[in-house]
Enzyme design. Structure first.
Site, PDB file in Angstrom:
ATOM      1  NE  ARG A 145      32.587  55.713  34.152  1.00 12.82           N
ATOM      2  CZ  ARG A 145      32.368  54.531  34.706  1.00 12.82           C
ATOM      3  NH1 ARG A 145      32.268  54.573  36.013  1.00 12.82           N
ATOM      4  NH2 ARG A 145      32.029  53.202  34.327  1.00 12.82           N
ATOM      5  CE  LYS A 161      33.388  46.492  25.815  1.00 12.18           C
ATOM      6  NZ  LYS A 161      33.151  47.716  25.322  1.00 12.18           N
ATOM      7  CB  SER A 182      39.765  49.240  30.169  1.00 13.44           C
ATOM      8  OG  SER A 182      38.531  50.204  30.522  1.00 13.44           O
ATOM      9  N   GLY A 183      37.599  47.366  32.195  1.00 11.43           N
ATOM     10  CA  GLY A 183      37.030  46.753  33.220  1.00 11.43           C
ATOM     11  C   GLY A 183      37.660  47.109  34.759  1.00 11.43           C
ATOM     12  N   GLY A 184      38.053  48.648  34.703  1.00 15.45           N
ATOM     13  CA  GLY A 184      38.600  49.306  36.112  1.00 15.45           C
ATOM     14  C   GLY A 184      40.237  49.200  36.189  1.00 15.45           C
ATOM     15  CD  GLU A 186      31.168  44.276  27.592  1.00 19.15           C
ATOM     16  OE1 GLU A 186      30.384  45.161  26.812  1.00 19.15           O
ATOM     17  OE2 GLU A 186      31.846  44.944  28.391  1.00 19.15           O
ATOM     18  CE  LYS A 221      23.934  49.782  28.757  1.00 22.74           C
ATOM     19  NZ  LYS A 221      24.814  48.935  29.202  1.00 22.74           N
ATOM     20  CB  SER A 254      23.187  53.348  31.766  1.00 21.58           C
ATOM     21  OG  SER A 254      23.844  53.051  33.221  1.00 21.58           O
ATOM     22  CE  LYS A 272      28.175  47.125  26.551  1.00 18.83           C
ATOM     23  NZ  LYS A 272      29.170  48.303  27.305  1.00 18.83           N
ATOM     24  CG  ASP A 289      28.225  51.440  26.079  1.00 19.04           C
ATOM     25  OD1 ASP A 289      29.349  51.908  26.538  1.00 19.04           O
ATOM     26  OD2 ASP A 289      27.817  50.445  26.262  1.00 19.04           O
TER      27      ASP A 289
END
Ligand code: 13P
Length: 342
Positions: A33, A219, A261-263, A177, A97, A26, A136, A24
């Site tokens: 990415r 989450k 996972s947050g990095g 989350e 999202k 944005s 989410k 999701d």
């Protein structure tokens, strides 16, 4: 509101051996990415990339749900099948999202509040019509000398609960989350303290705003040392601190906890989840809702080239399989070697 339908959906999302793909990003985030792999972020490239993920053969053995972005839920596969329909046909539950991002919190330097409540009731109705069965909303908190402030902790908890109530009214499972960011050089102890304060506030607000916890999922971040900390906590320390935090603050009525996972590196995210499940059974299912940790190797293999689609799908399938193993506590780093070379 049909409570049992919400609970059934929440339970299906955290079914044994399965977890969520967070796809999701944005438009701004997916551009970041794509920039890293030298791919232009056009609408067609974003569609082609999501198509690659969603059509990966056999991944439904490990993936129960996918979180989509507003643009993606309206797109479809190369043959024209709308993405929600494609996912449904594989037994994967489409999610969406719905927050509009973390924006500067007034009078609180460096802190954010997540926006998107205005008009949310109508948007949820539309998303449900498009096939979404869960949603989410992400709030973020940074650890600093005087942050997160009580102000930031409580306004975000309030907004998370308002979002969750609107979801439940619409018959959509709310994934709540609250993400304590792990950027910085803080200790795991500081991370534990901040995450505890955040979860305490979130469950107070969810209670006060009448949320049916059985029809919700959490989450959270894992409790880690800051990424720039000189001494990084071990896998066992992370598992113990994260579980301590969850046992103290998350009611047993919540069917599942799906970590972000947050990095973290993809293999760290798998090892941490595995260590927590190895200490089970727990009152809730402990699963994953990873973005970067499920997608990083696939993005790297793809690089925007049609001839790399198969390699990218193999890479995604492998990470999904490793995280499925981590749901049972049976993952071992040696299993990484079984990956089919990209
Ligand atoms: P990461 O796993 O990359 O943190 O993404 C999960 C997510 O959905 C963040 O909101």
């Amino acid at each position: 509101m049909n409570v049992s339908e919400l609970e059934a959906t929440a339970r299906a999302i955290v079914a044994p051996g399965k977890g969520i793909l967070a796809a999701d990003e944005s438009t701004g985030t997916i551009k970041k990415r794509f920039d890293k792999i030298g791919v232009e972020s056009t609408e067609e490239n974003r569609r082609a990339y999501r198509d690659l993920l969603f059509t990966t053969e056999g991944v439904e053995e490990f993936i129960s749900g996918v979180i989509l972005f507003d643009e993606t839920i309206r797109q479809g596969s190369a043959d024209g099948t709308p993405f929600p329909e494609l996912l449904d046909s594989k037994g994967i539950i489409p999610g969406i999202k719905v927050d509009k991002g973390a924006k500067p919190l007034a009078l609180a330097e460096g802190e954010t509040v997540t926006e998107g409540l205005d008009g949310l009731r109508a948007r949820l109705e539309e998303y449900r019509g498009l096939g979404a069965r869960f949603a989410k909303w992400r709030a973020t908190y940074s650890i600093g000398e005087s942050t997160p402030s009580e102000y930031c902790v409580w306004v975000n908890a309030h907004a998370l609960a308002r979002y969750a109530a609107l979801c439940q009214e619409a018959g959509i499972v709310a994934i709540v989350e609250p993400e304590v960011l792990m950027d910085g050089d803080h200790s795991i102890k500081a991370s534990l303290k901040a995450t505890r304060r955040v979860l305490q506030a979130v469950y107070t607000e969810l209670h006060d705003q009448r949320i049916d916890l059985w029809g919700s999922l959490l989450k959270p971040n894992m409790v880690l040392s800051g990424y720039e900390a000189s001494e990084r906590a071990s896998v066992d320390e992370v598992a113990d601190a994260t579980l301590e935090c969850l046992y103290r603050h998350v009611p047993a009525a919540v069917p599942g906890i799906v970590f972000l996972s947050g990095g973290q590196s993809d293999e760290d995210a798998t090892a941490h989840l595995n260590a927590m499940n190895a200490r089970g059974p727990h009152p809730w299912q402990l699963s994953f809702s990873y973005g970067r940790a499920l997608q990083a190797p696939a993005l790297k293999a793809w690089r925007g080239k049609p001839e790399n689609v198969e390699a990218a799908q193999r890479a995604y399938y492998h990470r999904a399989k490793m995280n499925s193993a981590a749901r049972t506590g049976m993952y071992a780093p040696e299993m990484e070697r079984d990956a089919v070379p990209a």
